[in-house]
Design a protein around this motif. Structure first.
Motif, PDB file in Angstrom:
ATOM      1  N   ARG A  85       1.264  -1.792  -0.367  1.00 31.35           N
ATOM      2  CA  ARG A  85       0.092  -0.448  -0.406  1.00 31.35           C
ATOM      3  C   ARG A  85       0.520   1.205  -0.162  1.00 31.35           C
ATOM      4  O   ARG A  85       0.747   1.517  -0.648  1.00 31.35           O
ATOM      5  CB  ARG A  85      -1.019   0.048   1.459  1.00 31.35           C
ATOM      6  N   ALA A  86       1.403   1.050   1.386  1.00 30.60           N
ATOM      7  CA  ALA A  86       2.928   2.439   1.353  1.00 30.60           C
ATOM      8  C   ALA A  86       3.556   2.318   0.015  1.00 30.60           C
ATOM      9  O   ALA A  86       3.105   3.714  -1.143  1.00 30.60           O
ATOM     10  CB  ALA A  86       3.997   2.470   2.169  1.00 30.60           C
ATOM     11  N   TYR A  88       2.484   1.337  -2.910  1.00 29.98           N
ATOM     12  CA  TYR A  88       1.446   2.641  -4.459  1.00 29.98           C
ATOM     13  C   TYR A  88       1.317   4.019  -3.614  1.00 29.98           C
ATOM     14  O   TYR A  88       1.747   4.745  -5.097  1.00 29.98           O
ATOM     15  CB  TYR A  88       0.058   1.632  -4.393  1.00 29.98           C
ATOM     16  N   PHE A  89       1.411   4.568  -2.871  1.00 27.07           N
ATOM     17  CA  PHE A  89       1.132   5.190  -2.473  1.00 27.07           C
ATOM     18  C   PHE A  89       2.556   6.401  -2.707  1.00 27.07           C
ATOM     19  O   PHE A  89       2.593   7.315  -3.397  1.00 27.07           O
ATOM     20  CB  PHE A  89       0.596   6.054  -1.473  1.00 27.07           C
ATOM     21  N   VAL A  90       3.542   6.232  -2.810  1.00 28.33           N
ATOM     22  CA  VAL A  90       5.126   6.484  -3.344  1.00 28.33           C
ATOM     23  C   VAL A  90       5.299   6.212  -4.511  1.00 28.33           C
ATOM     24  O   VAL A  90       5.567   7.697  -5.095  1.00 28.33           O
ATOM     25  CB  VAL A  90       6.418   5.933  -2.564  1.00 28.33           C
ATOM     26  N   GLN A 106      -7.192   3.910  -8.520  1.00 24.08           N
ATOM     27  CA  GLN A 106      -8.425   3.433  -7.922  1.00 24.08           C
ATOM     28  C   GLN A 106      -8.287   3.847  -5.952  1.00 24.08           C
ATOM     29  O   GLN A 106      -9.066   4.489  -4.996  1.00 24.08           O
ATOM     30  CB  GLN A 106      -8.412   1.966  -7.682  1.00 24.08           C
ATOM     31  N   TYR A 107      -7.069   4.199  -5.754  1.00 26.51           N
ATOM     32  CA  TYR A 107      -6.780   4.888  -4.577  1.00 26.51           C
ATOM     33  C   TYR A 107      -7.202   6.668  -4.749  1.00 26.51           C
ATOM     34  O   TYR A 107      -6.831   7.004  -5.406  1.00 26.51           O
ATOM     35  CB  TYR A 107      -5.835   5.162  -4.573  1.00 26.51           C
ATOM     36  N   HIS A 112      -6.664   8.277   0.614  1.00 32.42           N
ATOM     37  CA  HIS A 112      -6.391   7.524   1.694  1.00 32.42           C
ATOM     38  C   HIS A 112      -7.610   6.386   1.173  1.00 32.42           C
ATOM     39  O   HIS A 112      -7.527   4.668   1.667  1.00 32.42           O
ATOM     40  CB  HIS A 112      -5.647   7.667   2.779  1.00 32.42           C
ATOM     41  N   ARG A 113      -8.869   6.435   0.776  1.00 27.76           N
ATOM     42  CA  ARG A 113      -9.127   4.945   0.401  1.00 27.76           C
ATOM     43  C   ARG A 113     -10.094   4.834  -1.036  1.00 27.76           C
ATOM     44  O   ARG A 113      -9.069   5.185  -1.816  1.00 27.76           O
ATOM     45  CB  ARG A 113     -10.760   6.500   0.270  1.00 27.76           C
ATOM     46  N   LEU A 114      -9.902   3.785  -0.490  1.00 29.16           N
ATOM     47  CA  LEU A 114      -9.335   3.084  -2.012  1.00 29.16           C
ATOM     48  C   LEU A 114     -11.475   2.154  -2.709  1.00 29.16           C
ATOM     49  O   LEU A 114     -12.260   1.484  -1.602  1.00 29.16           O
ATOM     50  CB  LEU A 114      -8.901   1.203  -1.878  1.00 29.16           C
ATOM     51  N   ARG A 115     -10.998   2.688  -3.746  1.00 30.61           N
ATOM     52  CA  ARG A 115     -12.247   2.666  -4.661  1.00 30.61           C
ATOM     53  C   ARG A 115     -12.708   0.952  -5.039  1.00 30.61           C
ATOM     54  O   ARG A 115     -11.142   0.387  -5.716  1.00 30.61           O
ATOM     55  CB  ARG A 115     -12.650   3.940  -5.809  1.00 30.61           C
TER      56      ARG A 115
ATOM     57  N   LEU B 118      -3.148  -7.553  -1.928  1.00 28.58           N
ATOM     58  CA  LEU B 118      -2.271  -5.646  -1.804  1.00 28.58           C
ATOM     59  C   LEU B 118      -3.861  -5.367  -1.671  1.00 28.58           C
ATOM     60  O   LEU B 118      -2.735  -4.804   0.043  1.00 28.58           O
ATOM     61  CB  LEU B 118      -2.818  -5.000  -3.153  1.00 28.58           C
ATOM     62  N   ASP B 119      -4.473  -5.082  -1.577  1.00 23.48           N
ATOM     63  CA  ASP B 119      -5.684  -4.256  -0.357  1.00 23.48           C
ATOM     64  C   ASP B 119      -7.371  -4.500  -1.083  1.00 23.48           C
ATOM     65  O   ASP B 119      -7.464  -5.490  -2.028  1.00 23.48           O
ATOM     66  CB  ASP B 119      -5.532  -2.714  -0.389  1.00 23.48           C
ATOM     67  N   VAL B 120      -8.437  -4.576   0.042  1.00 25.23           N
ATOM     68  CA  VAL B 120      -9.376  -4.941  -0.117  1.00 25.23           C
ATOM     69  C   VAL B 120     -10.405  -3.218  -0.185  1.00 25.23           C
ATOM     70  O   VAL B 120      -9.817  -2.498   0.160  1.00 25.23           O
ATOM     71  CB  VAL B 120      -9.999  -5.226   0.838  1.00 25.23           C
ATOM     72  N   SER B 121     -11.140  -2.755  -1.269  1.00 22.36           N
ATOM     73  CA  SER B 121     -11.603  -1.641  -1.161  1.00 22.36           C
ATOM     74  C   SER B 121     -12.716  -1.295  -0.250  1.00 22.36           C
ATOM     75  O   SER B 121     -12.825  -2.490   0.850  1.00 22.36           O
ATOM     76  CB  SER B 121     -12.303  -1.761  -2.661  1.00 22.36           C
ATOM     77  N   GLU B 122     -12.857  -0.082  -0.292  1.00 20.69           N
ATOM     78  CA  GLU B 122     -13.733   0.476   1.202  1.00 20.69           C
ATOM     79  C   GLU B 122     -15.150  -0.571   1.020  1.00 20.69           C
ATOM     80  O   GLU B 122     -15.848  -0.772   2.599  1.00 20.69           O
ATOM     81  CB  GLU B 122     -13.977   1.940   1.214  1.00 20.69           C
ATOM     82  N   TYR B 128      -7.495  -6.475  -4.708  1.00 16.05           N
ATOM     83  CA  TYR B 128      -6.917  -6.904  -6.014  1.00 16.05           C
ATOM     84  C   TYR B 128      -5.360  -7.716  -5.402  1.00 16.05           C
ATOM     85  O   TYR B 128      -5.019  -7.664  -3.982  1.00 16.05           O
ATOM     86  CB  TYR B 128      -5.907  -4.832  -5.563  1.00 16.05           C
TER      87      TYR B 128
ATOM     88  N   ALA C  81       6.301   1.203   7.246  1.00 16.78           N
ATOM     89  CA  ALA C  81       5.386   1.737   6.417  1.00 16.78           C
ATOM     90  C   ALA C  81       4.398   2.968   6.536  1.00 16.78           C
ATOM     91  O   ALA C  81       3.815   3.566   5.461  1.00 16.78           O
ATOM     92  CB  ALA C  81       4.393   0.134   6.223  1.00 16.78           C
ATOM     93  N   ILE C  84       6.143   5.825   5.879  1.00 21.26           N
ATOM     94  CA  ILE C  84       5.954   5.788   4.454  1.00 21.26           C
ATOM     95  C   ILE C  84       4.553   6.631   3.647  1.00 21.26           C
ATOM     96  O   ILE C  84       4.408   7.324   2.634  1.00 21.26           O
ATOM     97  CB  ILE C  84       6.396   4.714   3.780  1.00 21.26           C
ATOM     98  N   GLU C  85       3.621   6.137   3.911  1.00 20.71           N
ATOM     99  CA  GLU C  85       2.022   6.388   3.503  1.00 20.71           C
ATOM    100  C   GLU C  85       2.352   7.570   3.664  1.00 20.71           C
ATOM    101  O   GLU C  85       1.667   8.079   3.099  1.00 20.71           O
ATOM    102  CB  GLU C  85       1.425   5.392   3.772  1.00 20.71           C
ATOM    103  N   VAL C  88       3.490  11.058   1.488  1.00 18.60           N
ATOM    104  CA  VAL C  88       2.380  11.294   0.868  1.00 18.60           C
ATOM    105  C   VAL C  88       1.553  12.368   0.618  1.00 18.60           C
ATOM    106  O   VAL C  88       0.987  12.462   1.507  1.00 18.60           O
ATOM    107  CB  VAL C  88       2.146  10.233   0.066  1.00 18.60           C
TER     108      VAL C  88
END
Lengths: 131, 157, 88
Positions: A85-86, A88-90, A106-107, A112-115, B118-122, B128, C81, C84-85, C88
């Motif tokens: 996750r980190a 991806y943001f960087v 998608q972020y 910092h929410r994920l669609r 990697l992640d799950v959407s809200e 993903y 982590a 780092i996040e 941004v």
């Protein structure tokens, strides 16, 4: 007999540890490196800790070894998830041979929410909820 | 859960009777207690214990087999002189909803080599997943859905 | 050849090789998350070294160090982590 099992477990563990090191060095991008390191290292250290449990064979040592293995199994995926996750943001680049990246864009970089779907600018795929 | 307690109690009394407190003997006590409880099942109040234990054991065995086999595959691909990779980040629609089920599924995906959660959407619609080697995206999605996700659903929901 | 000899002369050198490979990645980078992955792998390799050393010396007490290392390495990676996040 226990010596043979211990030796076999140690050799398996060392093999996967070397694979983890080699994978981290050779893989071309962050996610592939995490892929290589997270599992091979879990399996490798798990096999080595099991070797300790078999070698000593007492209750105290076995419970401690098993507890450490369970702890590693629980925490390694979480650490990999947070690092990915980190990354991806960087804005870590994926390697050129990547076939498709369905997470791109998608972020929400501010909240910092994920669609789960593309934002409104893209044409909607279907109105039915995805099952 | 009461049956689990009963099983533990039986294992401990086996330890007390034989007087050797080793991991192997404890395990044997558990197996013996389980056999005894399964044998007298009709006398006990109905419990999910006897369907859950074989399911959990089958699940763990499947996972271990998958783990070792897939780890070897990754080891071969790391050792091959030319890295032959087709990585992708794939969105997988989720049908499990509860927190424990999603957590277990995510951990399983990360621990099987070749795939990385990697992640799950809200809204919990999509997970993903990063994968090292993909031939057919649809086939990969179906593989996860019919393999791990179905079993996690059977186990927890 | 007994088990402790195998651990001392067979397994520990292999783990050293793995550590060297990982340190190469740690030095090369290129991004901060890459280095954190390498650090995380180094601590896991450290756990393996401790386990092997426990077999080589016959001292089970080393296992406590492995548990503490596992706990600390997880916390360290999560903290890295998180920050780092946040950058941004």
């Amino acid at each position: 007999m226990t010596d043979v099992i211990t030796a076999a477990l140690m050799i398996v563990g060392a093999f996967f540890m070397v694979m983890a090191g080699l994978g981290v060095l050779r893989m071309p991008d962050l996610f592939l490196r995490m892929s290589a390191s997270s599992k091979a290292s879990t399996l490798g250290s798990g096999a080595l800790l099991l070797a300790v449990a078999v070698h000593f064979g007492s209750v105290g040592v076995t419970t401690r070894a098993v507890a450490t293995i369970v702890f590693l199994l629980l925490t390694t995926p979480i650490a990999a998830h947070m690092l990915g996750r980190a990354g991806y943001f960087v804005g870590v680049k994926l390697v050129e041979t990547t076939v498709i990246d369905e997470l791109a864009g998608q972020y929400d970089l501010r909240s910092h929410r994920l669609r789960s779907k593309q934002p409104a600018t893209a044409p909607p795929e279907s109105d039915q909820p995805q099952v | 859960m009461n049956t689990l307690l009963l099983n533990t109690l039986l294992a401990l009394s086996w330890i007390a009777l034989t007087g050797t407190f080793t991991p192997a003997n404890l395990l044997f006590g558990f197996v013996l207690g389980y056999g005894l409880l399964a044998f007298t099942q009709r006398l006990l109040p109905p419990s999910r214990y006897f369907t859950m234990v074989p399911r959990v054991i089958a699940f763990v065995l499947l996972f271990l087999a998958e783990l070792i086999q897939a780890n070897l595959r990754v080891a071969f691909s790391v050792l091959s002189p030319r890295l032959d990779l087709r990585p992708a980040v794939v969105a997988i629609p989720l049908s499990v909803r509860s927190d424990p089920a999603i957590t277990l599924l995510a951990n399983l995906i990360t621990l099987t080599p070749g795939t990385l959660y990697l992640d799950v959407s809200e809204d919990r619609q999509v997970m993903y997943v990063h994968t090292i080697h993909v031939h057919d995206l649809e086939q990969f999605r179906q593989g996860i859905k019919n393999g791990f996700e179905r079993r996690v659903k059977e186990l927890l929901e | 050849m007994n088990v402790s000899d195998l651990a001392l002369y067979g397994i520990l050198p292999a783990l050293m090789l793995a550590i060297l490979l990982t340190v190469a990645r740690l030095l090369r980078g290129p991004s901060l998350p890459d280095r954190v992955v390498a650090l995380d792998l180094l601590t896991t390799l450290g756990i393996g070294v401790i386990a092997t050393y426990a077999i080589a010396t016959g001292q089970a007490a080393f296992l406590d160090v492995a548990i503490a290392t596992a706990l600390i390495s997880f916390l360290g990676t999560v903290a890295f982590a998180y920050y780092i996040e946040r950058t941004v």
